[in-house]
Design a protein around this motif. Sequence first.
Motif, PDB file in Angstrom:
ATOM      1  N   ASN A 499     -40.505   3.051 -10.785  1.00 19.59           N
ATOM      2  CA  ASN A 499     -39.288   2.577 -11.435  1.00 19.59           C
ATOM      3  C   ASN A 499     -39.059   1.089 -11.107  1.00 19.59           C
ATOM      4  O   ASN A 499     -39.404   0.625 -10.019  1.00 19.59           O
ATOM      5  CB  ASN A 499     -38.076   3.470 -11.121  1.00 19.59           C
ATOM      6  CG  ASN A 499     -37.673   3.396  -9.669  1.00 19.59           C
ATOM      7  OD1 ASN A 499     -37.645   2.318  -9.083  1.00 19.59           O
ATOM      8  ND2 ASN A 499     -37.363   4.537  -9.069  1.00 19.59           N
ATOM      9  N   PRO A 500     -38.481   0.366 -12.070  1.00 18.23           N
ATOM     10  CA  PRO A 500     -38.315  -1.081 -11.909  1.00 18.23           C
ATOM     11  C   PRO A 500     -37.515  -1.465 -10.655  1.00 18.23           C
ATOM     12  O   PRO A 500     -37.770  -2.507 -10.066  1.00 18.23           O
ATOM     13  CB  PRO A 500     -37.566  -1.502 -13.178  1.00 18.23           C
ATOM     14  CG  PRO A 500     -37.881  -0.440 -14.185  1.00 18.23           C
ATOM     15  CD  PRO A 500     -38.053   0.824 -13.404  1.00 18.23           C
ATOM     16  N   GLU A 501     -36.575  -0.604 -10.223  1.00 24.24           N
ATOM     17  CA  GLU A 501     -35.766  -0.941  -9.024  1.00 24.24           C
ATOM     18  C   GLU A 501     -36.666  -1.079  -7.796  1.00 24.24           C
ATOM     19  O   GLU A 501     -36.523  -2.011  -7.016  1.00 24.24           O
ATOM     20  CB  GLU A 501     -34.699   0.126  -8.733  1.00 24.24           C
ATOM     21  CG  GLU A 501     -33.556   0.170  -9.721  1.00 24.24           C
ATOM     22  CD  GLU A 501     -33.938   0.784 -11.062  1.00 24.24           C
ATOM     23  OE1 GLU A 501     -34.621   1.840 -11.062  1.00 24.24           O
ATOM     24  OE2 GLU A 501     -33.592   0.192 -12.106  1.00 24.24           O
ATOM     25  N   GLU A 502     -37.595  -0.122  -7.645  1.00 22.15           N
ATOM     26  CA  GLU A 502     -38.491  -0.180  -6.488  1.00 22.15           C
ATOM     27  C   GLU A 502     -39.364  -1.437  -6.570  1.00 22.15           C
ATOM     28  O   GLU A 502     -39.591  -2.128  -5.586  1.00 22.15           O
ATOM     29  CB  GLU A 502     -39.384   1.070  -6.432  1.00 22.15           C
ATOM     30  CG  GLU A 502     -40.139   1.127  -5.110  1.00 22.15           C
ATOM     31  CD  GLU A 502     -41.283   2.137  -5.092  1.00 22.15           C
ATOM     32  OE1 GLU A 502     -42.199   1.933  -4.283  1.00 22.15           O
ATOM     33  OE2 GLU A 502     -41.260   3.102  -5.882  1.00 22.15           O
ATOM     34  N   SER A 503     -39.827  -1.727  -7.769  1.00 21.18           N
ATOM     35  CA  SER A 503     -40.659  -2.906  -7.988  1.00 21.18           C
ATOM     36  C   SER A 503     -39.897  -4.179  -7.589  1.00 21.18           C
ATOM     37  O   SER A 503     -40.428  -5.037  -6.889  1.00 21.18           O
ATOM     38  CB  SER A 503     -41.056  -2.963  -9.466  1.00 21.18           C
ATOM     39  OG  SER A 503     -41.949  -4.008  -9.683  1.00 21.18           O
ATOM     40  N   GLU A 504     -38.632  -4.269  -8.017  1.00 21.18           N
ATOM     41  CA  GLU A 504     -37.813  -5.453  -7.711  1.00 21.18           C
ATOM     42  C   GLU A 504     -37.559  -5.573  -6.207  1.00 21.18           C
ATOM     43  O   GLU A 504     -37.563  -6.673  -5.658  1.00 21.18           O
ATOM     44  CB  GLU A 504     -36.456  -5.391  -8.441  1.00 21.18           C
ATOM     45  CG  GLU A 504     -36.544  -5.537  -9.944  1.00 21.18           C
ATOM     46  CD  GLU A 504     -37.317  -6.781 -10.394  1.00 21.18           C
ATOM     47  OE1 GLU A 504     -37.136  -7.872  -9.808  1.00 21.18           O
ATOM     48  OE2 GLU A 504     -38.139  -6.664 -11.316  1.00 21.18           O
ATOM     49  N   PHE A 505     -37.343  -4.432  -5.543  1.00 22.41           N
ATOM     50  CA  PHE A 505     -37.092  -4.451  -4.100  1.00 22.41           C
ATOM     51  C   PHE A 505     -38.317  -5.021  -3.372  1.00 22.41           C
ATOM     52  O   PHE A 505     -38.205  -5.884  -2.501  1.00 22.41           O
ATOM     53  CB  PHE A 505     -36.785  -3.031  -3.589  1.00 22.41           C
ATOM     54  CG  PHE A 505     -36.706  -2.947  -2.088  1.00 22.41           C
ATOM     55  CD1 PHE A 505     -35.579  -3.406  -1.416  1.00 22.41           C
ATOM     56  CD2 PHE A 505     -37.770  -2.445  -1.334  1.00 22.41           C
ATOM     57  CE1 PHE A 505     -35.505  -3.353  -0.027  1.00 22.41           C
ATOM     58  CE2 PHE A 505     -37.706  -2.393   0.042  1.00 22.41           C
ATOM     59  CZ  PHE A 505     -36.575  -2.842   0.705  1.00 22.41           C
ATOM     60  N   ARG A 506     -39.498  -4.542  -3.755  1.00 22.16           N
ATOM     61  CA  ARG A 506     -40.726  -5.003  -3.092  1.00 22.16           C
ATOM     62  C   ARG A 506     -40.970  -6.482  -3.372  1.00 22.16           C
ATOM     63  O   ARG A 506     -41.411  -7.239  -2.501  1.00 22.16           O
ATOM     64  CB  ARG A 506     -41.926  -4.163  -3.556  1.00 22.16           C
ATOM     65  CG  ARG A 506     -42.018  -2.866  -2.779  1.00 22.16           C
ATOM     66  CD  ARG A 506     -42.754  -1.745  -3.476  1.00 22.16           C
ATOM     67  NE  ARG A 506     -44.141  -2.043  -3.821  1.00 22.16           N
ATOM     68  CZ  ARG A 506     -44.931  -1.168  -4.438  1.00 22.16           C
ATOM     69  NH1 ARG A 506     -44.465   0.031  -4.772  1.00 22.16           N
ATOM     70  NH2 ARG A 506     -46.167  -1.477  -4.731  1.00 22.16           N
ATOM     71  N   TYR A 507     -40.665  -6.903  -4.584  1.00 20.58           N
ATOM     72  CA  TYR A 507     -40.862  -8.300  -4.967  1.00 20.58           C
ATOM     73  C   TYR A 507     -39.921  -9.219  -4.175  1.00 20.58           C
ATOM     74  O   TYR A 507     -40.303 -10.309  -3.743  1.00 20.58           O
ATOM     75  CB  TYR A 507     -40.649  -8.432  -6.475  1.00 20.58           C
ATOM     76  CG  TYR A 507     -40.903  -9.809  -7.046  1.00 20.58           C
ATOM     77  CD1 TYR A 507     -42.042 -10.529  -6.714  1.00 20.58           C
ATOM     78  CD2 TYR A 507     -40.012 -10.383  -7.959  1.00 20.58           C
ATOM     79  CE1 TYR A 507     -42.288 -11.784  -7.262  1.00 20.58           C
ATOM     80  CE2 TYR A 507     -40.254 -11.628  -8.517  1.00 20.58           C
ATOM     81  CZ  TYR A 507     -41.389 -12.333  -8.165  1.00 20.58           C
ATOM     82  OH  TYR A 507     -41.631 -13.571  -8.716  1.00 20.58           O
ATOM     83  N   ALA A 508     -38.688  -8.760  -3.970  1.00 26.11           N
ATOM     84  CA  ALA A 508     -37.720  -9.550  -3.192  1.00 26.11           C
ATOM     85  C   ALA A 508     -38.207  -9.716  -1.744  1.00 26.11           C
ATOM     86  O   ALA A 508     -38.096 -10.796  -1.151  1.00 26.11           O
ATOM     87  CB  ALA A 508     -36.338  -8.885  -3.227  1.00 26.11           C
TER      88      ALA A 508
END
Length: 532
Positions: A499-508
Motif C-alpha cells: 500500500n502507498p502509505e507503507e511506501s511513503e513511510f519507507r521513503y521518508a
Amino acid sequence: MAASDRIMLGPLVGAIDQGTSSTRFLVFNAKTAELLSHHQVEIKQKFPKEGWVEQDPMQILQSVYECMERTCEKLAQLGIDISNIKAIGVSNQRETTVVWDKITGEPLYNAIVWLDLRTQSTVERLINRTPGKNKNHLKHKTGLPISTYFSAVKLRWLMDNVDEVRSAVHSGRAMFGTIDSWLIWSLTGAKNGGVHCTDVTNASRTMLFNVHTLDWDPELCQFFDIPMEILPKVRSSSEIYGLIKICSSMKSGSLTGVPISGCLGDQSAALVGQMCFKDGQAKNTYGTGCFLLYNTGQKPVMSEHGLLTTVAYKLGRDKSACYALEGSVAIAGAVVCWLKDNLGIIQSPEEVEKLAASVGTSYGCYFVPAFSGLYAPYWEPSARGIICGLTQFTNRSHIAFAALEAVCFQTREILDAMNKDSGIPLKQLQVDGGMTNNKLLMQLQADILCIPVVKPSMPETTALGAAMAAGAAEGVRVWSLEPEDLTAVTCERFEPQINPEESEFRYARWKKAVAKSMNWETTEPLNGNGLK
C-alpha cells in the motif's frame, strides 16, 4: 562450411557496447532486431588512491578487438556469413576521459573514469571563480552543474598534474576524447589516418559543449582553459564516420572495411533502444550507476530540481537533435559489487537476490551508497556512504536487502524531480540494464515508485540503440526507424503490491538517512605526493 550451407538472414548490424565494468560486441538482425550472437570481456578498474578510479585505454581497445573477433567466430559456427555485417555502432560509458599522443597512438595516462573524485579540489577552485560561487554558473549553456562527473574537469586535472599530458598539449601532439572518440580513432586507422570525432550525446557530457548551438563553445573552453584544437569534431549520432581498418598489432581483421556509422553515449543508446522517440517517454537503466532519461523533444528543458539537461540523440546530419532530462545516480549495480568484493557477504552478484529474499525486509536498516558523493538530485560531493538503523538483530541479509532498496529509493528521488520538472507524472517506468534480471529488485522498484515497472524481454537495449543508429545511417540504410517499422517488443510487467502509505513511510526514512550522509568530507586532505 560450404557457402550454400550458410544461413541467409539479410543485413546484420554490429554494436560495440563499452561499459564501465565490461566490453561487449553484439550482432543484430537489422530486419527483426533479434540478437544473434555476442561476446563479453570484463574490464578491470584501478583504484590507485581513495576516490580515484582509472582504466587502461589500451586494455579497453584490446577488449573491443577480442569481443569482435570472438563474436565473428561464434557467428561462423552458427553458419552465419559475417560479410552480412553492414555497419557497426558504438555505445560507451560517458564522461570517462582519455588523452593520447596522435604521433605514437599511445595514451598519455590512464583513462579517468566518470565516477572518479580526484577532481574535487579542481571543482572547488572553478566554482570559487564564478560570480556568487555558483556551481550552476555554466548550466544555461551546458545543462550541467560544475561537478567531478564531467570530462572538462578531468581534462583540466590531467593538464595540471601530468607532465606528459601538459607537454603533449603544448607541442600540439595531444588528442582528447571520451571513450567513443578513442575507440573510433583507433578502429579507423589510429595514427595512420584515424578519424577524431565524437557525437552530440557524448559531447554534451564534457561541459565544453553548448547544447543550444550543438558545438564546442569558445567561452566554455576559455573558462576551463582548454585549447579547442585537442577536441574531436562533433558529428551526429547516425552517419558514417569512417571504415574499420586492419590493424597489424591486433589479430582482428574480420570486419575490415565495415563502416562505423552510429555513436551514442550509453544512456542515450538505451533511450533509442527502448524506442523512446516521443517526448514524455522515459527509461531507467540499471548498470554500475542508474540513469533515468526523459525525452523532452526538440527543446532543451532546464531543470529546477537537480536534473541534467542532455542531448538525447541526433539521428542524422540533417535531422533535429532531441533532448532529455537526466537523473544520474552514481552507485547502483556498483553497490552489489561492493557487497561482494569489499564485504565478502556474497560470492557472485546473482546471490544478492537470494540473500535479500531470505528476509524480505531490511528491518529498519537503510544503506545510502554515496561512495562518490551524491549525484542527482543533490549534487553533493561531500556526502559519503552510510548504513544506519542497525540493531543487534541486523544481519548480512538485511544489509543486502537495504542495498537493493537503496537503488529503488535513489530512482524514486529522480522520478519525483522529473515529475516536478515536466508537470506530467510518469504512468509507468521502462527499465533495462544488467540489474533488471533481479526480479526482487524490479518488484521493490514498482512498490517504492507506486507505478508499474516494464522490462523488455531483450534486455540489451543499449547495444540495440547503437545498432539502430548505425543501421539507419545515410549510406547504410539497412534499419528503418519509422514508427510503423519498429518491431513490437515483448515485456514483463511488475505491478506495485504494497500500500502507498507503507511506501511513503519507507521513503521518508530513506530521506532522513540521506540527510545524515551529507557534509561528511569537508576539505580534501593532501595525499602523499602533494597532489590535491
